[in-house]
Design a protein around this motif. Structure first.
Motif, mmCIF file in Angstrom:
data_model
loop_
_atom_site.group_PDB
_atom_site.id
_atom_site.type_symbol
_atom_site.label_atom_id
_atom_site.label_comp_id
_atom_site.label_asym_id
_atom_site.label_seq_id
_atom_site.Cartn_x
_atom_site.Cartn_y
_atom_site.Cartn_z
ATOM 1 N N LYS A 39 1.929 6.556 8.874
ATOM 2 C CA LYS A 39 2.046 7.925 8.144
ATOM 3 C C LYS A 39 3.312 8.580 8.485
ATOM 4 C CE LYS A 39 -2.347 8.296 6.899
ATOM 5 N NZ LYS A 39 -2.782 8.553 5.464
ATOM 6 N N ILE A 40 3.998 9.088 7.468
ATOM 7 C CA ILE A 40 5.446 9.900 7.581
ATOM 8 C C ILE A 40 5.260 10.855 8.381
ATOM 9 C CG2 ILE A 40 7.490 10.186 6.605
ATOM 10 C CD1 ILE A 40 6.707 6.969 6.835
ATOM 11 N N LYS A 41 5.989 11.107 9.692
ATOM 12 C CA LYS A 41 6.071 12.577 10.163
ATOM 13 C C LYS A 41 7.512 13.001 10.401
ATOM 14 C CE LYS A 41 4.470 14.233 14.533
ATOM 15 N NZ LYS A 41 3.987 14.171 15.902
ATOM 16 N N THR A 42 7.616 14.184 10.183
ATOM 17 C CA THR A 42 8.976 14.885 10.252
ATOM 18 C C THR A 42 8.674 15.845 11.455
ATOM 19 O OG1 THR A 42 8.396 16.598 8.604
ATOM 20 C CG2 THR A 42 9.228 14.578 7.677
ATOM 21 N N LEU A 43 9.938 16.584 11.714
ATOM 22 C CA LEU A 43 9.839 17.553 12.780
ATOM 23 C C LEU A 43 8.690 19.037 12.270
ATOM 24 C CD1 LEU A 43 13.765 18.138 13.588
ATOM 25 C CD2 LEU A 43 11.805 17.111 14.749
ATOM 26 N N GLU A 44 8.328 18.894 11.008
ATOM 27 C CA GLU A 44 7.396 19.700 10.796
ATOM 28 C C GLU A 44 5.830 19.562 10.747
ATOM 29 O OE1 GLU A 44 10.108 19.198 8.572
ATOM 30 O OE2 GLU A 44 11.286 21.021 9.669
ATOM 31 N N GLY A 45 5.871 18.070 10.936
ATOM 32 C CA GLY A 45 4.691 17.275 11.117
ATOM 33 C C GLY A 45 4.265 16.365 9.960
ATOM 34 N N TYR A 46 3.221 15.743 9.809
ATOM 35 C CA TYR A 46 2.875 14.835 8.966
ATOM 36 C C TYR A 46 3.187 15.354 7.523
ATOM 37 C CZ TYR A 46 1.100 11.785 12.686
ATOM 38 O OH TYR A 46 1.269 11.091 13.754
ATOM 39 N N THR A 47 3.512 14.351 6.884
ATOM 40 C CA THR A 47 3.953 14.466 5.222
ATOM 41 C C THR A 47 2.725 13.786 4.473
ATOM 42 O OG1 THR A 47 5.134 12.523 4.803
ATOM 43 C CG2 THR A 47 6.324 14.487 5.734
ATOM 44 N N ASP A 48 2.762 13.924 3.244
ATOM 45 C CA ASP A 48 1.807 13.197 2.196
ATOM 46 C C ASP A 48 2.356 11.754 1.901
ATOM 47 O OD1 ASP A 48 3.907 13.799 0.682
ATOM 48 O OD2 ASP A 48 2.570 14.607 -0.976
ATOM 49 N N LYS A 49 3.572 11.381 2.814
ATOM 50 C CA LYS A 49 4.222 10.148 2.427
ATOM 51 C C LYS A 49 3.515 9.177 3.447
ATOM 52 C CE LYS A 49 7.874 12.028 -0.155
ATOM 53 N NZ LYS A 49 7.148 11.992 -1.683
ATOM 54 N N GLN A 50 3.736 7.870 3.056
ATOM 55 C CA GLN A 50 3.432 6.532 4.014
ATOM 56 C C GLN A 50 3.873 5.450 3.646
ATOM 57 O OE1 GLN A 50 -1.068 6.109 3.969
ATOM 58 N NE2 GLN A 50 -1.090 6.847 1.989
ATOM 59 N N GLY A 51 3.768 4.574 4.759
ATOM 60 C CA GLY A 51 4.361 3.127 4.368
ATOM 61 C C GLY A 51 3.138 2.405 4.491
ATOM 62 N N LEU A 52 2.765 1.378 3.797
ATOM 63 C CA LEU A 52 1.671 0.340 3.791
ATOM 64 C C LEU A 52 2.260 -1.054 3.826
ATOM 65 C CD1 LEU A 52 -0.865 1.752 1.215
ATOM 66 C CD2 LEU A 52 -0.726 2.351 3.666
ATOM 67 N N SER A 53 1.850 -1.653 4.824
ATOM 68 C CA SER A 53 2.154 -3.159 5.100
ATOM 69 C C SER A 53 1.426 -4.086 4.666
ATOM 70 C CB SER A 53 2.875 -3.492 6.248
ATOM 71 O OG SER A 53 3.720 -2.724 6.788
ATOM 72 N N PHE A 54 1.370 -4.931 3.489
ATOM 73 C CA PHE A 54 0.574 -5.684 3.122
ATOM 74 C C PHE A 54 1.023 -7.335 3.243
ATOM 75 C CE2 PHE A 54 -0.462 -2.062 0.611
ATOM 76 C CZ PHE A 54 -1.948 -2.142 0.511
ATOM 77 N N MET A 55 -0.263 -8.067 3.240
ATOM 78 C CA MET A 55 0.157 -9.675 3.062
ATOM 79 C C MET A 55 -0.436 -10.367 1.978
ATOM 80 S SD MET A 55 -0.588 -12.830 5.871
ATOM 81 C CE MET A 55 -2.392 -12.659 5.490
ATOM 82 N N PHE A 56 0.272 -10.806 0.977
ATOM 83 C CA PHE A 56 -0.231 -11.464 -0.201
ATOM 84 C C PHE A 56 -0.092 -12.774 0.127
ATOM 85 C CE2 PHE A 56 1.231 -8.228 -3.900
ATOM 86 C CZ PHE A 56 0.493 -7.210 -3.406
ATOM 87 N N SER A 57 -1.270 -13.571 -0.195
ATOM 88 C CA SER A 57 -1.269 -15.096 -0.037
ATOM 89 C C SER A 57 -1.415 -15.423 -1.262
ATOM 90 C CB SER A 57 -2.533 -15.311 0.756
ATOM 91 O OG SER A 57 -2.039 -14.784 2.061
ATOM 92 N N ILE A 58 -0.489 -16.173 -1.917
ATOM 93 C CA ILE A 58 -0.640 -16.847 -3.294
ATOM 94 C C ILE A 58 -1.157 -18.115 -3.013
ATOM 95 C CG2 ILE A 58 0.545 -17.794 -5.331
ATOM 96 C CD1 ILE A 58 2.194 -14.938 -2.949
ATOM 97 N N MET A 59 -2.384 -18.618 -3.634
ATOM 98 C CA MET A 59 -2.853 -19.843 -3.252
ATOM 99 C C MET A 59 -2.865 -20.868 -4.786
ATOM 100 S SD MET A 59 -3.970 -19.157 -0.321
ATOM 101 C CE MET A 59 -5.325 -19.660 0.533
ATOM 102 N N ALA A 60 -2.317 -22.192 -4.445
ATOM 103 C CA ALA A 60 -2.424 -22.859 -5.619
ATOM 104 C C ALA A 60 -2.507 -24.413 -5.058
ATOM 105 C CB ALA A 60 -0.887 -22.870 -6.221
ATOM 106 N N THR A 61 -3.038 -25.069 -5.787
ATOM 107 C CA THR A 61 -3.241 -26.561 -5.733
ATOM 108 C C THR A 61 -2.107 -27.178 -5.587
ATOM 109 O OG1 THR A 61 -5.577 -26.569 -6.784
ATOM 110 C CG2 THR A 61 -4.509 -28.647 -6.066
ATOM 111 N N LYS A 62 -1.241 -27.068 -6.529
ATOM 112 C CA LYS A 62 0.142 -27.762 -6.368
ATOM 113 C C LYS A 62 1.089 -26.856 -5.665
ATOM 114 C CE LYS A 62 -0.915 -30.300 -10.640
ATOM 115 N NZ LYS A 62 -0.226 -30.421 -12.125
ATOM 116 N N TYR A 63 2.094 -27.521 -4.881
ATOM 117 C CA TYR A 63 3.211 -26.724 -4.292
ATOM 118 C C TYR A 63 3.989 -26.089 -5.221
ATOM 119 C CZ TYR A 63 7.145 -26.101 -1.346
ATOM 120 O OH TYR A 63 8.332 -25.215 -0.601
ATOM 121 N N GLY A 64 4.456 -26.894 -6.342
ATOM 122 C CA GLY A 64 5.541 -26.275 -7.246
ATOM 123 C C GLY A 64 4.872 -24.998 -7.907
#
Length: 122
Positions: A39-64
């Protein structure tokens, strides 16, 4: 973001799953999970902005195939900053950081896994 993935990468054929894919999922597919929320916080307090970290896993049989799809997902992610996303364009992406890109062989699943760890700020 699901809307953007399906639009940019039709090869995934609607095979996008939160946390885990079902056993009957056909390859290739993408699994996503949220790693952290800042959650993004400024001197005035928390804002309605945020940073979300994700992990995407792309799964495939062939390496290419995995590398090709992982590169397309990365390209799609890099196109998001300063754009509105979603089927209704309701989310404005301020910035996006790619934290790590990796790949591994999942012996038990018999698939190649391409990993993209990123943080999206909105």
């Amino acid at each position: 973001m699901r809307y953007e993935i399906l639009k940019a990468i039709p090869e995934l054929n609607n095979q996008i799953y939160p946390t885990n894919a079902p056993e009957e999922a056909t390859k290739p597919y993408l699994v996503y999970s949220r790693i952290s929320t800042k959650k993004i916080k400024t001197l005035e307090g928390y804002t309605d902005k945020q940073g979300l970290s994700f992990m995407f896993s792309i799964m495939a049989t062939k390496y290419g195939d995995m590398v090709n799809l992982r590169d397309k997902v990365e390209k799609m992610l890099l196109s998001l900053p300063q754009n509105k996303i979603g089927s209704d364009n309701s989310i404005f992406v301020e910035d996006l950081s790619i934290n790590n890109i990796d790949e591994i062989w999942e012996r038990q699943l018999n698939v190649n896994r391409g990993i993209i760890d990123f943080t999206i700020y909105y």
